[in-house]
Design a protein around this motif. Structure first.
Motif, mmCIF file in Angstrom:
data_model
loop_
_atom_site.group_PDB
_atom_site.id
_atom_site.type_symbol
_atom_site.label_atom_id
_atom_site.label_comp_id
_atom_site.label_asym_id
_atom_site.label_seq_id
_atom_site.Cartn_x
_atom_site.Cartn_y
_atom_site.Cartn_z
ATOM 1 N N GLY A 166 -41.968 -40.325 95.584
ATOM 2 C CA GLY A 166 -41.584 -41.682 95.286
ATOM 3 C C GLY A 166 -42.632 -42.313 94.388
ATOM 4 O O GLY A 166 -43.598 -41.665 93.976
ATOM 5 N N ALA A 167 -42.441 -43.574 94.073
ATOM 6 C CA ALA A 167 -43.380 -44.262 93.195
ATOM 7 C C ALA A 167 -43.387 -45.749 93.531
ATOM 8 O O ALA A 167 -42.412 -46.285 94.056
ATOM 9 N N PHE A 168 -44.499 -46.380 93.209
ATOM 10 C CA PHE A 168 -44.583 -47.827 93.364
ATOM 11 C C PHE A 168 -44.016 -48.509 92.134
ATOM 12 O O PHE A 168 -44.271 -48.098 91.004
ATOM 13 N N VAL A 169 -43.239 -49.551 92.388
ATOM 14 C CA VAL A 169 -42.732 -50.432 91.344
ATOM 15 C C VAL A 169 -43.178 -51.821 91.772
ATOM 16 O O VAL A 169 -42.538 -52.452 92.621
ATOM 17 N N GLY A 170 -44.317 -52.248 91.258
ATOM 18 C CA GLY A 170 -44.913 -53.491 91.732
ATOM 19 C C GLY A 170 -45.286 -53.342 93.194
ATOM 20 O O GLY A 170 -45.936 -52.369 93.587
ATOM 21 N N ALA A 171 -44.845 -54.271 94.025
ATOM 22 C CA ALA A 171 -45.153 -54.243 95.458
ATOM 23 C C ALA A 171 -44.175 -53.386 96.260
ATOM 24 O O ALA A 171 -44.316 -53.258 97.468
ATOM 25 N N GLU A 172 -43.193 -52.798 95.587
ATOM 26 C CA GLU A 172 -42.197 -51.970 96.269
ATOM 27 C C GLU A 172 -42.499 -50.491 96.056
ATOM 28 O O GLU A 172 -42.927 -50.087 94.985
ATOM 29 N N HIS A 173 -42.208 -49.712 97.095
ATOM 30 C CA HIS A 173 -42.245 -48.257 96.956
ATOM 31 C C HIS A 173 -40.798 -47.791 96.897
ATOM 32 O O HIS A 173 -39.980 -48.162 97.739
ATOM 33 N N HIS A 174 -40.468 -46.992 95.890
ATOM 34 C CA HIS A 174 -39.116 -46.461 95.713
ATOM 35 C C HIS A 174 -39.130 -44.969 96.003
ATOM 36 O O HIS A 174 -39.970 -44.240 95.477
ATOM 37 N N PHE A 175 -38.197 -44.535 96.831
ATOM 38 C CA PHE A 175 -38.102 -43.132 97.238
ATOM 39 C C PHE A 175 -36.635 -42.717 97.160
ATOM 40 O O PHE A 175 -35.772 -43.363 97.759
ATOM 41 N N ARG A 176 -36.371 -41.654 96.440
ATOM 42 C CA ARG A 176 -34.990 -41.186 96.288
ATOM 43 C C ARG A 176 -34.646 -40.118 97.318
ATOM 44 O O ARG A 176 -35.486 -39.303 97.681
ATOM 45 N N ALA A 177 -33.408 -40.137 97.735
ATOM 46 C CA ALA A 177 -32.903 -39.130 98.668
ATOM 47 C C ALA A 177 -31.446 -38.850 98.299
ATOM 48 O O ALA A 177 -30.808 -39.650 97.616
ATOM 49 N N ARG A 178 -30.965 -37.731 98.761
ATOM 50 C CA ARG A 178 -29.561 -37.382 98.558
ATOM 51 C C ARG A 178 -28.966 -37.075 99.921
ATOM 52 O O ARG A 178 -29.626 -36.525 100.797
ATOM 53 N N VAL A 179 -27.711 -37.428 100.106
ATOM 54 C CA VAL A 179 -27.011 -37.136 101.355
ATOM 55 C C VAL A 179 -26.472 -35.709 101.286
ATOM 56 O O VAL A 179 -25.674 -35.379 100.399
ATOM 57 N N ASP A 217 -24.001 -38.811 98.154
ATOM 58 C CA ASP A 217 -24.521 -40.071 97.610
ATOM 59 C C ASP A 217 -25.986 -39.910 97.224
ATOM 60 O O ASP A 217 -26.756 -39.232 97.916
ATOM 61 N N ASP A 218 -26.356 -40.520 96.116
ATOM 62 C CA ASP A 218 -27.767 -40.676 95.756
ATOM 63 C C ASP A 218 -28.232 -41.969 96.411
ATOM 64 O O ASP A 218 -27.577 -43.012 96.283
ATOM 65 N N THR A 233 -29.312 -45.514 92.141
ATOM 66 C CA THR A 233 -30.667 -45.134 91.772
ATOM 67 C C THR A 233 -31.543 -46.303 91.340
ATOM 68 O O THR A 233 -32.674 -46.080 90.934
ATOM 69 N N ASP A 234 -31.033 -47.515 91.407
ATOM 70 C CA ASP A 234 -31.906 -48.640 91.082
ATOM 71 C C ASP A 234 -31.549 -49.863 91.912
ATOM 72 O O ASP A 234 -30.463 -49.962 92.468
ATOM 73 N N THR A 235 -32.496 -50.782 91.984
ATOM 74 C CA THR A 235 -32.330 -51.953 92.848
ATOM 75 C C THR A 235 -31.377 -52.983 92.253
ATOM 76 O O THR A 235 -30.874 -53.831 92.980
ATOM 77 N N LEU A 236 -31.115 -52.932 90.953
ATOM 78 C CA LEU A 236 -30.231 -53.917 90.331
ATOM 79 C C LEU A 236 -28.762 -53.621 90.565
ATOM 80 O O LEU A 236 -27.970 -54.526 90.813
ATOM 81 N N SER A 237 -28.384 -52.337 90.479
ATOM 82 C CA SER A 237 -26.966 -52.005 90.616
ATOM 83 C C SER A 237 -26.629 -51.328 91.935
ATOM 84 O O SER A 237 -25.463 -51.090 92.221
#
Length: 159
Positions: A11-24, A87-88, A113-117
């Motif tokens: 995962g990676a930090f995006v500002g104060a958030e940590h983003h981690f991807r997973a797949r079902v 699902d991603d 895959t992103d917080t906007l959509s």
């Protein structure tokens, strides 16, 4: 010539958030192809562990060195919409409080895959306390509270 697999991408930090991807995967679902409720906690745990590792909080060294380990002491979760096979997912983690012996982390799981959509599927809040090997709360190892505070303030850490 054999092609090597791509390197592991944490995962990676995006500002104060940590983003981690997973797949079902199939193993995550019930017979209807919907993620079993307890597996959302697994996605959140993996994201928190990745966040700590990137921030330089070495849980394994603390355990092996006899300092102690983290234990979840409080958990609240709200299921909004089901995740489905293939699902991603994006797990977004935010440190919301830091205390001497504990930390509070808010987490959301989104489809996409992103917080906007992305569609929010699950929201949770976890309190983890640092425990001695005997199971009693104790202060976090030196510097850890400072790292959690840095995360809250949006300071970045190298991967």
């Amino acid at each position: 010539m054999v092609n090597a697999p791509p390197p592991f991408l944490p995962g990676a930090f995006v500002g104060a958030e940590h983003h981690f991807r997973a797949r079902v995967y199939f193993e995550d679902t019930d017979l209807s192809g919907i993620v079993y409720h307890a597996n959302y906690l697994r996605y959140m745990e993996r994201a928190r562990s990745d966040m700590l590792r990137i921030a330089g909080i070495n849980q394994r060294a603390a355990m092996e060195g006899g300092e102690g380990s983290w234990a979840v002491t409080d958990l609240a979760i709200k299921y909004r919409s089901p995740a489905r096979l293939d699902d991603d997912l994006l797990v977004v983690s935010t440190v919301t409080a830091v205390r001497g012996a504990s930390v509070v982390i808010s987490q959301s799981i989104l489809r996409g895959t992103d917080t906007l959509s992305g569609e929010t599927l699950t929201d949770g809040q976890v309190t983890a306390a640092f425990l001695s090997p005997a199971g009693r709360p104790r202060r976090q190892p030196a510097g850890w509270a400072d790292r959690f505070t840095a995360i809250m303030n949006g300071e970045t850490f190298p991967c």
